[in-house]
Structure formats: C-alpha cells, structure tokens
Design a protein around this motif. Structure first.
Motif, PDB file in Angstrom:
ATOM      1  N   UNK A   1      86.653  65.535  77.458  1.00 43.59           N
ATOM      2  CA  UNK A   1      87.977  65.370  78.138  1.00 43.59           C
ATOM      3  C   UNK A   1      88.351  66.931  78.142  1.00 43.59           C
ATOM      4  N   UNK A   2      89.451  67.199  79.023  1.00 42.74           N
ATOM      5  CA  UNK A   2      89.511  68.551  79.397  1.00 42.74           C
ATOM      6  C   UNK A   2      90.326  69.036  78.020  1.00 42.74           C
TER       7      UNK A   2
ATOM      8  N   UNK B   1      88.994  77.599  64.818  1.00 45.78           N
ATOM      9  CA  UNK B   1      88.901  77.578  66.411  1.00 45.78           C
ATOM     10  C   UNK B   1      87.883  76.770  67.080  1.00 45.78           C
ATOM     11  N   UNK B   2      87.481  75.650  66.129  1.00 42.37           N
ATOM     12  CA  UNK B   2      86.654  74.670  66.928  1.00 42.37           C
ATOM     13  C   UNK B   2      87.148  73.477  67.505  1.00 42.37           C
ATOM     14  N   UNK B   3      86.921  73.096  68.705  1.00 41.11           N
ATOM     15  CA  UNK B   3      87.263  71.905  69.512  1.00 41.11           C
ATOM     16  C   UNK B   3      86.296  71.331  69.975  1.00 41.11           C
ATOM     17  N   UNK B   4      85.992  69.938  69.879  1.00 39.64           N
ATOM     18  CA  UNK B   4      85.110  69.387  70.606  1.00 39.64           C
ATOM     19  C   UNK B   4      85.682  68.659  71.771  1.00 39.64           C
ATOM     20  N   UNK B   5      85.321  69.356  72.898  1.00 39.48           N
ATOM     21  CA  UNK B   5      85.728  69.004  74.197  1.00 39.48           C
ATOM     22  C   UNK B   5      84.865  68.497  75.473  1.00 39.48           C
ATOM     23  N   UNK B   6      83.643  67.896  74.731  1.00 37.54           N
ATOM     24  CA  UNK B   6      82.821  67.600  75.784  1.00 37.54           C
ATOM     25  C   UNK B   6      83.259  66.480  76.830  1.00 37.54           C
TER      26      UNK B   6
END
Length: 474
Positions: A133-134, A126-131
């Motif tokens: 971009x949306x 459930x990890x996402x790097x979204x710093x």
C-alpha cells in the motif's frame, strides 16, 4: 536503512558550525532534570514549557517556537538518555525535517554508548512495511548523526532488523521456499558469498530426507539453502534457521485462528540471514555458514502422515506423532549437516513452539544450550544490548517422553508437558556434545505497536547473538 531504501539519517559524522543551520534542536529531558534545565532558560521559555504542560514524562514532547514562529527546539521526555527506545517514537511523531540532539543546559552528556543507542532507536523507529500500500504522505523526521555514535554498529543492526521485518511481514503468496532462497542469494551477491540450493528430489539424493518429507506435499518444492562466506581457515560459525514459509499444520491441521500468523513461521530463517548480514557487514574473521531448510507444510495426497517413520540425515529414525511439529524435523537434517563440520559455534533460530510463548510471552526468546558458558554469554549480551532472552534447561529426565516403540525417537511427547524443552531435547539429538550449540525459540512478531517496534515481524535475540559472536571471534 534497508538496502533498497536509505535516507533515514542526515549523513553527517559530526555537527560542525554551519551544518545545523536547517536543523531543529532536539533536547531529551528526564523528569528529574527538567527543573534545572528550566532554571537555565529565559523566563519566557520557562513560562511556555509550563503553560503547555510538559513535565518530562517519557514519550511526551513540547515544541518551543522561535522569534519567527517556526519550531526552534523540541523537548522530548525520556526515561533515560541511554534508553534504546527513548528516541524511537520521534521519527513518526515529529514534523518532517532534520533534528540534532542538543543537551545544552541539561547537565547530561552523551557518550558513545548513549549516542549509538539514540541513533539505533531512531533508525528502528523509521521502519515502515509499505510493499502493498502507498505509504503516508508524511515522511519520517531525520536525525543528524550524533557525533559519538558508532555508525557501523547502527547500520548493521538496523539493516539486519529491517531484513527480518520485511521477510516475516511478506505473505506466503510472495514468499515461498524459492523466494526465501532468492533472498539468501541476494544477500550473498551483496557480500561476495556463495550459495548452493538443493531442491526437490535432489534432497533425497543428497540425504536430507526429513526436509523433503515435510515439504513434498507442496507444489512449491522444498529446498536447503547453504550460504558460505569468509576465509576457510577462520573459525567456523554456523547459523541455522527454520524456514517454514507457511504452516497449515499438515494433516494435523491447525484451526483457522492458529493459521493467521503462519506466514511468520520462517522467522527463524529470517533471523539466520539477518545475522549473516551483520557478520558479513562487519567483516568478522570467521568462516560463516548459513543453512536454511525452506518448505511449506501443507495438505495434499503426498503429505507426510501421523505415525510415519522418517529417516534423517544423521541416520536416526523419527516417528511422527504430530505433523504440526514439523519445524524440528527440517531442522534436524540441517543441524546434522552443520554439526558434521564441527563448528566453533552453532546457533539455530526457530519459531518453534507455542509452549515457549506460554512460558515467556512474545518478547523473550527461549534459549537452550549444551554449553553453560555460551548460555551465560548470550543472556549477559541480551541484557547489555536490550535484546533479552531467557534460558530454559535441556532437562534430561524429560527426554524419555520422546521415546518411540517403533523408531529411534518421536517428534513429540504424549503428555504435552514442557513442550519448548522437549523440542530442544529433540534437536539436541542431532548435535554433538562437543559442539557449542545454542537454540533460540523466538516469536519473531510484535502483537502490537510500541515506539521502534511496530506491529508485525520483529527481530528478537538477533543483536545479542551477534554481540557474542563479535566478542568471541572479532
């Protein structure tokens, strides 16, 4: 599960009557167990599963409709119920909503170990790097906590892993030495630890000359981060992490292709901070110290040069054979300071050598240690928690390759052989024989995405080292 972004789980300790009304049953299924499960179902269900071609292959899914046409159950193919990564692909693959694990009819049981692994795998998926971009509109699917899961263990491992990933994924434009120090201060504030940061020329005044030499060329001043937590009367556990926030190679400049991943050269520092987080979250009875030398290795008129002779905190002099072997130079000052307190355990993490990756590839950190018992415990723990590492020898005959004609030691050999081992032998010079010490040369990166392990920064060896610390001191 990151401190700033919670909500990957439906926070239910147990699934009680009525609590699952709005959740979908999720049944993990092995190929071997599928036939028996189908035999326990209605003919309509069995026909549906066969019609959609579900065979229980790991990673496959089948959606079973209810009377109203909504999804009533999901079959998820797994290689084994207790495989850490069995559920890791589901948060992104399933429709958004809440799911509960249901083993009815499978003949399988989910004990505490399997439940904890299922929850941790789901969290890591459930990890996402979204710093920058949306994020996609579709969110992750949520999992009801399996009844037997150790929530504390899952939360420690997940938040620590996400800290490593976030720090490593952040480019150097937004994560220099000052920002890395701030990450340590933020962590300290969360757990009531103290942090002292020594910056710039103060490093010389306080006798950290090698850290200063490597970082002095950058306008972003080098520094040493020193975090302390816990009762001073408890056993001392010290973690050191290489914090090169960007590595150009210095005057021995890397080719452009080799610089593309150099934002991750602070991956050792990320691991050190993350391990500190796990220890403090668990409240282990240790006196924790985390030392992070944080620098940029760049080119300017003040850059250190090949054949310079550097002083070190221990008093040994080092001849620079290559400015791109800078990580061991900053680590040697930090290790000498760590060793001065004679800790009960000393561990360092570093993205140190390409030679380790050539030997072991991206998934296996190279482990070196001056203590056979510690090395055995770490490799055993790595296998037990699916966080493997591989021991390389501190082969004493190779030490002569580091001899210098003008200094006590050189930072590289001239022949290029056994680069990971000779780097470990260099570091060993700054640790007392009596101090149990382990060095992990880790890649800190996934080159491609797999379930639960997206492309980008990664924690490797972290959970295994924590398991050993908890076993020895917890």
């Amino acid at each position: 599960m990151r401190p700033r972004e919670k909500g990957f789980f439906v926070l239910l300790a147990t699934l009680l009557a009525g609590d699952g009304a709005d959740t979908v049953a999720l049944t993990p299924m092995t190929k071997a167990g599928l036939a028996d499960w189908l035999a326990s179902q209605t003919p309509a269900v069995a026909s549906w599963v066969k019609a959609v071609g579900f065979t229980g292959d790991a990673g496959s899914t089948a959606f079973l409709p209810g009377p109203d046409g909504a999804i009533a159950r999901v079959l998820a193919g797994v290689s084994a119920i207790d495989d850490l990564w069995a559920f890791a692909g589901l948060p992104a693959a399933l429709p958004a909503g809440s799911y509960r694990i249901d083993l009815a009819g499978t003949g399988a049981a989910m004990d505490a170990r399997a439940a904890t692994r299922a929850a941790l795998g789901w969290a890591l998926g459930s990890y996402r790097f979204s710093r920058y971009r949306k994020p996609p509109e579709k969110g992750f699917a949520c999992l009801v906590w399996p009844a037997e899961a150790d929530r504390g263990e899952v939360e420690r491992a997940a938040t620590a892993t996400f800290l490593v990933r976030d720090l490593v994924n952040t480019p150097a434009s937004d994560l220099g030495p000052a920002e890395l120090a701030q990450a340590a201060q933020d962590l300290a504030g969360e757990f009531g630890a103290t942090v002292e940061v020594t910056v710039g020329r103060d490093l010389l005044d306080r006798n950290y000359p090698a850290i200063h030499a490597v970082g002095r060329a950058s306008p972003r001043e080098p520094r040493l981060v020193d975090l302390r937590w816990g009762d001073p009367q408890h056993p001392k556990v010290t973690i050191v992490g290489k914090g090169v926030c960007f590595d150009t190679g210095g005057l021995d400049l890397k080719p452009s292709s080799a610089m593309l991943l150099m934002k991750k050269d602070m991956g050792g520092a990320a691991h050190a901070l993350a391990l500190g987080r796990m220890i403090m979250m668990a409240g282990l009875p240790v006196r924790l110290r985390v030392l992070v030398p944080a620098v940029e290795n760049v080119v300017s008129g003040d850059a250190f040069k090949p054949q310079d002779v550097l002083k070190t905190r221990k008093g040994l002099t080092v001849e620079v054979g290559n400015t791109d072997a800078e990580g061991r130079l900053i680590l040697c000052d930090a290790l000498a300071e760590a060793d001065s307190e004679k800790p009960a355990l000393l561990v360092d993490f570093a993205t140190l050598t390409g030679a380790a990756r050539v030997a072991l590839g991206p998934d296996l950190p190279a482990l070196m240690s001056n203590d056979d018992g510690l090395a055995a415990d770490l490799t055993e723990a790595g296998s037990a928690v699916d966080d493997p590492m591989w021991r390389l020898p501190l082969w004493a005959p190779y030490r002569k390759g580091l001899d210098s004609k003008v200094a006590d030691i050189g930072n590289v050999t001239s022949n290029g052989f056994a680069g990971a081992i000779t780097a470990g032998l260099f570091l060993q010079e700054f640790v007392s024989k009596e101090t149990p010490w382990a060095h992990l040369d880790t890649y800190a990166w996934n080159a491609s995405s797999r379930p639960g392990r997206p492309e980008g920064g990664e924690a490797l060896g972290l959970r295994a080292v924590y398991a050993v610390i908890r076993k020895r001191f917890g």
